[in-house]
Design a protein around this motif. Sequence first.
Motif, PDB file in Angstrom:
ATOM      1  N   GLY A 251       0.815  -1.216   0.000  1.00  0.00           N
ATOM      2  CA  GLY A 251       0.000   0.000   0.000  1.00  0.00           C
ATOM      3  C   GLY A 251       0.845   1.259   0.000  1.00  0.00           C
ATOM      4  O   GLY A 251       0.605   2.197  -0.763  1.00  0.00           O
ATOM      5  N   THR A 252       1.877   1.273   0.871  1.00  0.00           N
ATOM      6  CA  THR A 252       2.717   2.462   0.984  1.00  0.00           C
ATOM      7  C   THR A 252       3.489   2.707  -0.311  1.00  0.00           C
ATOM      8  O   THR A 252       3.538   3.836  -0.815  1.00  0.00           O
ATOM      9  N   LEU A 253       4.084   1.634  -0.852  1.00  0.00           N
ATOM     10  CA  LEU A 253       4.852   1.794  -2.097  1.00  0.00           C
ATOM     11  C   LEU A 253       3.954   2.276  -3.236  1.00  0.00           C
ATOM     12  O   LEU A 253       4.371   3.102  -4.047  1.00  0.00           O
ATOM     13  N   ALA A 254       2.719   1.769  -3.282  1.00  0.00           N
ATOM     14  CA  ALA A 254       1.816   2.177  -4.373  1.00  0.00           C
ATOM     15  C   ALA A 254       1.551   3.672  -4.310  1.00  0.00           C
ATOM     16  O   ALA A 254       1.434   4.342  -5.341  1.00  0.00           O
ATOM     17  N   VAL A 255       1.455   4.228  -3.074  1.00  0.00           N
ATOM     18  CA  VAL A 255       1.239   5.669  -2.938  1.00  0.00           C
ATOM     19  C   VAL A 255       2.516   6.429  -3.301  1.00  0.00           C
ATOM     20  O   VAL A 255       2.495   7.392  -4.077  1.00  0.00           O
ATOM     21  N   LEU A 256       3.644   5.974  -2.766  1.00  0.00           N
ATOM     22  CA  LEU A 256       4.915   6.681  -2.991  1.00  0.00           C
ATOM     23  C   LEU A 256       5.320   6.657  -4.463  1.00  0.00           C
ATOM     24  O   LEU A 256       5.896   7.626  -4.967  1.00  0.00           O
ATOM     25  N   LEU A 257       5.040   5.557  -5.153  1.00  0.00           N
ATOM     26  CA  LEU A 257       5.512   5.384  -6.532  1.00  0.00           C
ATOM     27  C   LEU A 257       4.449   5.743  -7.562  1.00  0.00           C
ATOM     28  O   LEU A 257       4.545   5.370  -8.723  1.00  0.00           O
ATOM     29  N   ARG A 258       3.414   6.478  -7.132  1.00  0.00           N
ATOM     30  CA  ARG A 258       2.301   6.773  -8.047  1.00  0.00           C
ATOM     31  C   ARG A 258       2.747   7.579  -9.253  1.00  0.00           C
ATOM     32  O   ARG A 258       2.063   7.596 -10.275  1.00  0.00           O
ATOM     33  N   GLY A 259       3.909   8.244  -9.158  1.00  0.00           N
ATOM     34  CA  GLY A 259       4.381   9.062 -10.265  1.00  0.00           C
ATOM     35  C   GLY A 259       5.105   8.280 -11.350  1.00  0.00           C
ATOM     36  O   GLY A 259       5.416   8.818 -12.406  1.00  0.00           O
TER      37      GLY A 259
END
Lengths: 232, 106
Positions: A195-203
Amino acid sequence: MSPSFREGAREGFRVFLPLSVGLIPWALVTGMTMGGVGFTPLQAMGMNVIVFAGTAQLGTLPLIAAGSPVWLIVVTAFVLNLRFIIFSAALARGFHGVPRAERWLAGHLLTDGVFATCLEKMLSHEDPRWRLGYYLAPSLWSWLLWQVFAFCGVMAAGSIPKSWSLEFMATIALIVLLVPMARLRPMLLAALTGGTLAVLLRGMPLRLGVIVAIIGGIAAGFAAERWQGAAR
Amino acid sequence: MTYDWTLWIVFILIGLATTLPRGSFIILGERASLPEGLQKALRYAPAAALAAIVVPDVVLVGGVVEVLNPKLAAAFAAVLATQVSRNPWLPFIVGMGVLLGLRHFL
């Protein structure tokens, strides 16, 4: 149909019937979500018949509605169904002596509920025709319930205003699936990392971040399990 | 939103992506087996994938992290509902109720 197939089918149906009620809310929610993202009843039922996989349907609907690239939608569906490779491997011995066409049908119809119900008898009963009946009766019953109640959901969605954001029901459904998984520590860590990586790497371009997040989550869970095992 | 015929191609591709894992070993039979390490790792795939879809959906508003938003509150309410009751409808009723309630009053 041989008598032993019918006998197996009767037994499988009897064992599975009470559990199958649990499918009804899922089918309704999936139907309402498909209606909520703007599918026509034909499109919705087309997806329901072709895909026949609740988690993969609910998981891909937000992506389809957001206009995500096709490869991401397909990879997400695949990842959400990866658990079935394990189930399929566990059941494989039970299909010894069953013809190829029936195996394809059995594969397409495999669900969590049928796996949990049928595994033990599939590995212990000696007659392949009995086993096939025992597996197919609950599977076909699940299929029927899934189609009928998804259709009810699609029809219900049509009479609910757009401002009610019915598509959010997919997110709630995914949460309901996720919460019991996250009771185990390594599983919780896999989810938090994903979940955290998906938010951080959204770009990241092409929404590659979602895939990296999933791989990162799997790695984190696997590492945590190793570490937990070593600590004991 | 309306969709054109390409949606059907997407359905067929999703169908393949969901049926191939399910069919895999049932169809291959005893000719193949899965290494134990891979089996263990694969168990984490659903949790990681579900979170990777849900979390961005509930914490991002217009592409920016926003901690106080109706969707995140609704998500927490749904999680809570799964903890206090076994009623399969409750998370949906509570979650949608919180989402629509907060949107209405804020």
